[in-house]
Write a protein that holds these residues in place. Structure first.
Motif, PDB file in Angstrom:
ATOM      1  N   SER A  75       0.834  -1.206   0.000  1.00 27.04           N
ATOM      2  CA  SER A  75       0.000   0.000   0.000  1.00 27.04           C
ATOM      3  C   SER A  75       0.869   1.257   0.000  1.00 27.04           C
ATOM      4  N   ALA A  76       1.882   1.272   0.856  1.00 31.03           N
ATOM      5  CA  ALA A  76       2.779   2.427   0.916  1.00 31.03           C
ATOM      6  C   ALA A  76       3.478   2.623  -0.424  1.00 31.03           C
ATOM      7  N   GLU A  77       3.889   1.523  -1.049  1.00 26.45           N
ATOM      8  CA  GLU A  77       4.546   1.609  -2.352  1.00 26.45           C
ATOM      9  C   GLU A  77       3.607   2.197  -3.402  1.00 26.45           C
ATOM     10  N   ASP A  78       2.345   1.788  -3.374  1.00 24.93           N
ATOM     11  CA  ASP A  78       1.371   2.329  -4.323  1.00 24.93           C
ATOM     12  C   ASP A  78       1.195   3.835  -4.129  1.00 24.93           C
ATOM     13  N   TYR A  79       1.104   4.271  -2.878  1.00 26.03           N
ATOM     14  CA  TYR A  79       0.965   5.703  -2.604  1.00 26.03           C
ATOM     15  C   TYR A  79       2.196   6.467  -3.070  1.00 26.03           C
ATOM     16  N   LEU A  80       3.374   5.947  -2.768  1.00 28.03           N
ATOM     17  CA  LEU A  80       4.608   6.639  -3.172  1.00 28.03           C
ATOM     18  C   LEU A  80       4.723   6.717  -4.687  1.00 28.03           C
ATOM     19  N   GLU A  81       4.378   5.632  -5.355  1.00 27.35           N
ATOM     20  CA  GLU A  81       4.409   5.620  -6.822  1.00 27.35           C
ATOM     21  C   GLU A  81       3.428   6.650  -7.381  1.00 27.35           C
ATOM     22  N   VAL A 111       1.918  20.830  -8.090  1.00 26.71           N
ATOM     23  CA  VAL A 111       2.035  20.358  -6.705  1.00 26.71           C
ATOM     24  C   VAL A 111       1.084  19.184  -6.517  1.00 26.71           C
ATOM     25  N   VAL A 112       1.425  18.296  -5.588  1.00 27.33           N
ATOM     26  CA  VAL A 112       0.597  17.133  -5.319  1.00 27.33           C
ATOM     27  C   VAL A 112      -0.055  17.316  -3.949  1.00 27.33           C
ATOM     28  N   ARG A 113      -1.371  17.075  -3.908  1.00 30.59           N
ATOM     29  CA  ARG A 113      -2.107  17.166  -2.652  1.00 30.59           C
ATOM     30  C   ARG A 113      -2.806  15.831  -2.395  1.00 30.59           C
ATOM     31  N   SER A 114      -3.276  15.626  -1.189  1.00 27.91           N
ATOM     32  CA  SER A 114      -3.968  14.378  -0.848  1.00 27.91           C
ATOM     33  C   SER A 114      -5.152  14.115  -1.758  1.00 27.91           C
ATOM     34  N   VAL A 115      -5.885  15.166  -2.102  1.00 27.19           N
ATOM     35  CA  VAL A 115      -7.050  15.003  -2.977  1.00 27.19           C
ATOM     36  C   VAL A 115      -6.619  14.475  -4.348  1.00 27.19           C
ATOM     37  N   ASN A 150      -7.917  10.964  -5.937  1.00 30.42           N
ATOM     38  CA  ASN A 150      -8.495  10.865  -7.280  1.00 30.42           C
ATOM     39  C   ASN A 150      -7.729   9.881  -8.157  1.00 30.42           C
ATOM     40  N   GLU A 151      -6.411   9.900  -8.060  1.00 29.62           N
ATOM     41  CA  GLU A 151      -5.560   9.025  -8.887  1.00 29.62           C
ATOM     42  C   GLU A 151      -5.790   7.552  -8.553  1.00 29.62           C
ATOM     43  N   LEU A 152      -5.854   7.244  -7.269  1.00 30.37           N
ATOM     44  CA  LEU A 152      -5.957   5.852  -6.845  1.00 30.37           C
ATOM     45  C   LEU A 152      -7.396   5.386  -6.639  1.00 30.37           C
ATOM     46  N   GLY A 153      -8.325   6.347  -6.590  1.00 30.83           N
ATOM     47  CA  GLY A 153      -9.721   5.992  -6.377  1.00 30.83           C
ATOM     48  C   GLY A 153     -10.024   5.595  -4.937  1.00 30.83           C
ATOM     49  N   SER A 199      -9.013   7.645   3.879  1.00 31.63           N
ATOM     50  CA  SER A 199      -7.986   6.597   3.773  1.00 31.63           C
ATOM     51  C   SER A 199      -6.653   7.190   3.352  1.00 31.63           C
ATOM     52  N   VAL A 200      -6.704   8.117   2.412  1.00 30.77           N
ATOM     53  CA  VAL A 200      -5.481   8.771   1.935  1.00 30.77           C
ATOM     54  C   VAL A 200      -4.867   9.598   3.057  1.00 30.77           C
ATOM     55  N   SER A 201      -5.698  10.262   3.831  1.00 32.50           N
ATOM     56  CA  SER A 201      -5.216  11.074   4.941  1.00 32.50           C
ATOM     57  C   SER A 201      -4.447  10.221   5.952  1.00 32.50           C
ATOM     58  N   ILE A 202      -4.986   9.067   6.275  1.00 35.74           N
ATOM     59  CA  ILE A 202      -4.310   8.151   7.204  1.00 35.74           C
ATOM     60  C   ILE A 202      -2.993   7.653   6.597  1.00 35.74           C
ATOM     61  N   ALA A 203      -3.028   7.320   5.319  1.00 30.23           N
ATOM     62  CA  ALA A 203      -1.825   6.835   4.641  1.00 30.23           C
ATOM     63  C   ALA A 203      -0.737   7.917   4.614  1.00 30.23           C
ATOM     64  N   MET A 204      -1.129   9.170   4.362  1.00 30.17           N
ATOM     65  CA  MET A 204      -0.156  10.258   4.331  1.00 30.17           C
ATOM     66  C   MET A 204       0.489  10.443   5.703  1.00 30.17           C
TER      67      MET A 204
END
Length: 120
Positions: free
Chosen positions: A6-12, A23-27, A31-34, A39-44
């Motif tokens: 999961s971490a690898e997917d987020y980093l990629e 710039v890249v934001r959590s939103v 959107n990219e990963l669906g 969930s993204v907030s926790i992962a970040m």
């Protein structure tokens, strides 16, 4: 370089988005990963704690050197296996999905051996 799938997917995703957006934001990651924004907030938060990313007060996400190293490695594997599978006649969509699975489980040694074999 030890991290989970999961971490690898987020980093990629952060790496890829960084090539498309100023710039890249959590939103954007959401959107990219669906994935849900929560969930993204926790992962970040987890990626920050592992020192793979930094975030500004404005919510801009940046890969650290270690995060970038992992992201680039995963992305290289993804691109390599996607291309190989497509060359073998697999559709682009299926090749990309399968490459995403392969990129997380293959050892560096096996990946290098396969990559070197196909360079010949």
């Amino acid at each position: 370089m030890h991290s989970n799938e999961s971490a690898e997917d987020y980093l990629e995703a952060i790496l890829v988005l960084g090539t498309k957006l100023p710039v890249v934001r959590s939103v954007d990651v959401s959107n990219e990963l669906g994935y849900k924004k929560s969930s993204v907030s926790i992962a970040m938060k987890n990626l920050r704690e592992k020192k793979y990313i930094t975030m500004t007060d404005a919510g801009y996400i940046y890969l650290t050197e270690e995060g970038k190293k992992i992201a680039e490695s995963v992305y290289e594997r993804h691109q390599f296996f996607t291309n190989i599978l497509q060359e073998l006649g697999v559709s682009k969509e299926i090749a990309s999905k399968d490459a995403c699975r392969i990129e997380h489980v293959i050892s560096q040694e096996s990946f290098e051996a396969i990559k070197n074999h196909f360079k010949k």
